[in-house]
Design an enzyme around this catalytic site. Structure first.
Site, PDB file in Angstrom:
ATOM      1  N   GLN A 207       0.844  -1.189   0.000  1.00 31.25           N
ATOM      2  CA  GLN A 207       0.000   0.000   0.000  1.00 31.25           C
ATOM      3  C   GLN A 207       0.878   1.237   0.000  1.00 31.25           C
ATOM      4  O   GLN A 207       0.595   2.212  -0.685  1.00 31.25           O
ATOM      5  CB  GLN A 207      -0.940  -0.012   1.221  1.00 31.25           C
ATOM      6  CG  GLN A 207      -2.058   1.027   1.191  1.00 31.25           C
ATOM      7  CD  GLN A 207      -1.665   2.360   1.837  1.00 31.25           C
ATOM      8  OE1 GLN A 207      -0.595   2.487   2.437  1.00 31.25           O
ATOM      9  NE2 GLN A 207      -2.542   3.347   1.728  1.00 31.25           N
ATOM     10  N   GLY A 208       1.955   1.199   0.777  1.00 28.92           N
ATOM     11  CA  GLY A 208       3.035   2.161   0.651  1.00 28.92           C
ATOM     12  C   GLY A 208       2.879   3.482   1.367  1.00 28.92           C
ATOM     13  O   GLY A 208       3.790   4.311   1.313  1.00 28.92           O
ATOM     14  N   ASP A 209       1.751   3.696   2.059  1.00 29.16           N
ATOM     15  CA  ASP A 209       1.548   5.004   2.702  1.00 29.16           C
ATOM     16  C   ASP A 209       0.677   4.856   3.935  1.00 29.16           C
ATOM     17  O   ASP A 209      -0.282   5.596   4.137  1.00 29.16           O
ATOM     18  CB  ASP A 209       0.915   5.978   1.701  1.00 29.16           C
ATOM     19  CG  ASP A 209       1.142   7.437   2.078  1.00 29.16           C
ATOM     20  OD1 ASP A 209       1.955   7.699   2.985  1.00 29.16           O
ATOM     21  OD2 ASP A 209       0.516   8.319   1.464  1.00 29.16           O
ATOM     22  N   PHE A 210       1.027   3.892   4.792  1.00 29.82           N
ATOM     23  CA  PHE A 210       0.246   3.600   5.996  1.00 29.82           C
ATOM     24  C   PHE A 210       0.569   4.644   7.062  1.00 29.82           C
ATOM     25  O   PHE A 210       1.263   4.374   8.035  1.00 29.82           O
ATOM     26  CB  PHE A 210       0.593   2.196   6.488  1.00 29.82           C
ATOM     27  CG  PHE A 210      -0.582   1.253   6.575  1.00 29.82           C
ATOM     28  CD1 PHE A 210      -1.276   0.887   5.438  1.00 29.82           C
ATOM     29  CD2 PHE A 210      -0.996   0.742   7.795  1.00 29.82           C
ATOM     30  CE1 PHE A 210      -2.354   0.027   5.495  1.00 29.82           C
ATOM     31  CE2 PHE A 210      -2.068  -0.125   7.878  1.00 29.82           C
ATOM     32  CZ  PHE A 210      -2.750  -0.489   6.732  1.00 29.82           C
ATOM     33  N   ASN A 211       0.057   5.856   6.890  1.00 26.78           N
ATOM     34  CA  ASN A 211       0.353   6.922   7.847  1.00 26.78           C
ATOM     35  C   ASN A 211      -0.892   7.335   8.614  1.00 26.78           C
ATOM     36  O   ASN A 211      -2.003   6.901   8.332  1.00 26.78           O
ATOM     37  CB  ASN A 211       1.015   8.114   7.149  1.00 26.78           C
ATOM     38  CG  ASN A 211       0.072   8.853   6.214  1.00 26.78           C
ATOM     39  OD1 ASN A 211      -1.000   9.300   6.610  1.00 26.78           O
ATOM     40  ND2 ASN A 211       0.468   8.993   4.943  1.00 26.78           N
TER      41      ASN A 211
END
Length: 349
Positions: A207-211
């Site tokens: 997913q690359g953007d688990f913020n």
């Protein structure tokens, strides 16, 4: 194309007209929402409901197949019980619309608006749940099928942790900053310590953007919270499971009052779904530092392109620079001791 040239800059009247044409909504309230390189709007139509209109920047809008695949992934995960945000169909039944302007094309999508709480207020248990959710999501994406799935290879995608060496072409934006020395040292260690282990990492789609801005939580009883939404799949790409874990730990540290302690519960949650192998465990510390470096260097570069958006662009980087220096000072051995001991003890009586 630079970020400045490609970021949308639509007026209120343009947004209102497009919403009416695509969704037949009469806008009662609309306001801009923060965004890195796109343009987002909160929309409340007089017909009822609350929505988010996402306008992709013109550079990414040229990659319509990638956006289509990201939208497909969100629906795929939602159908399997994960709280991924899903796009709403236009009047013609499509999940996105490519709109033409004098300066080019932009993709429009509408999503249901989900009010939520910030993760930093929600305690240790939610960090465990975030780690578990990240691993569950990447594991689920292994089962996703799509005729264009190979496009997620995204070679040289700057936010993929495999692209860390590409930061060298942007590092000049930190000239004169003493932190540049730390960033250069981390990049050097990536080449020495991480690159040789890449063949030992297990592959997946990240997913690359688990913020904390892309993960929404709501109360679950008097003292607990649960994850109710996963937003923004714009950084989705082929990578490795360990990349997702490192990215997740980094972002969970940003606003946490005890950032060094974050890794333990996140790792515990992750390993409840997908235990790490030796090479992955040995690389976690450096990969977390690499994500801090990506955030810092690319945010500095973006501010040069969009000085008017500096406050939002530097949200992560301003705090992250302190964390980067602290983690570098503590060192790999000490951080691994803290994270992995805490993970082993998490949930034990």
């Amino acid at each position: 194309m630079s970020t400045k040239e490609s970021k949308p800059n639509l007026s209120h009247s343009q947004v209102t007209e497009i919403i009416k044409r695509l969704y037949c909504w009469t806008v009662s309230v609309t306001r801009p929402l923060p965004s890195y390189d796109d343009q987002n709007f909160y929309v409340a139509p007089s017909e009822g409901g609350e929505y988010v209109l996402k306008v992709m920047n013109s550079a990414d809008s040229h990659n319509i197949t990638v956006i289509e695949l990201q939208t497909h992934a969100m629906n795929f995960l939602h159908q399997r019980g994960l709280p991924a945000q899903t796009a709403l169909p236009t009047l013609t039944g499509k999940l996105m619309s490519l709109e033409e302007f004098d300066y080019g094309f932009e993709i429009f999508r509408a999503f249901t608006y989900l009010p939520s709480y910030l993760l930093l207020t929600c305690g240790t248990q939610i960090l465990y749940d975030v780690g578990k959710m990240a691993a569950t999501l990447d594991t689920a994406l292994l089962q996703m099928e799509h005729p264009n799935i190979s496009i997620l290879q995204r070679e040289d995608f700057i936010w993929n942790l495999a692209s860390v060496p590409l930061l060298n072409q942007y590092i000049h934006v930190m000239d004169g900053d003493p932190v540049q020395k730390v960033v250069k040292a981390v990049l050097e260690q990536y080449q020495i310590q991480v690159v040789p282990k890449l063949p030992l990492f297990r592959k997946c789609i990240n997913q690359g953007d688990f913020n904390d801005h892309n993960l929404l939580v709501n109360p679950d009883g008097p003292t607990k919270y649960k994850i109710c939404g996963i937003l923004d799949f714009g950084d989705m790409s082929c990578g490795y499971f360990i990349f997702e874990l490192a990215i997740t730990i980094m972002y969970m540290m940003i606003e946490n009052p005890n950032p060094v302690d974050v890794g333990g519960p996140v790792v515990a949650g992750w390993e409840s779904v997908f235990p790490l192998n030796e090479a992955e465990r040995d690389s976690l510390y450096l990969l977390v530092l690499c994500r801090f470096c990506q955030s810092l260097v690319l945010a500095r570069h973006a501010v040069i392109q969009q000085p008017e958006n500096e406050e939002y662009l530097m949200i992560t980087a301003r705090t992250g620079v302190r964390h980067l220096c602290r983690l570098w000072e503590l060192g790999k051995e000490e951080l691994e001791r803290i994270w992995f001991q805490s993970a082993a003890q998490f949930g034990q009586p």
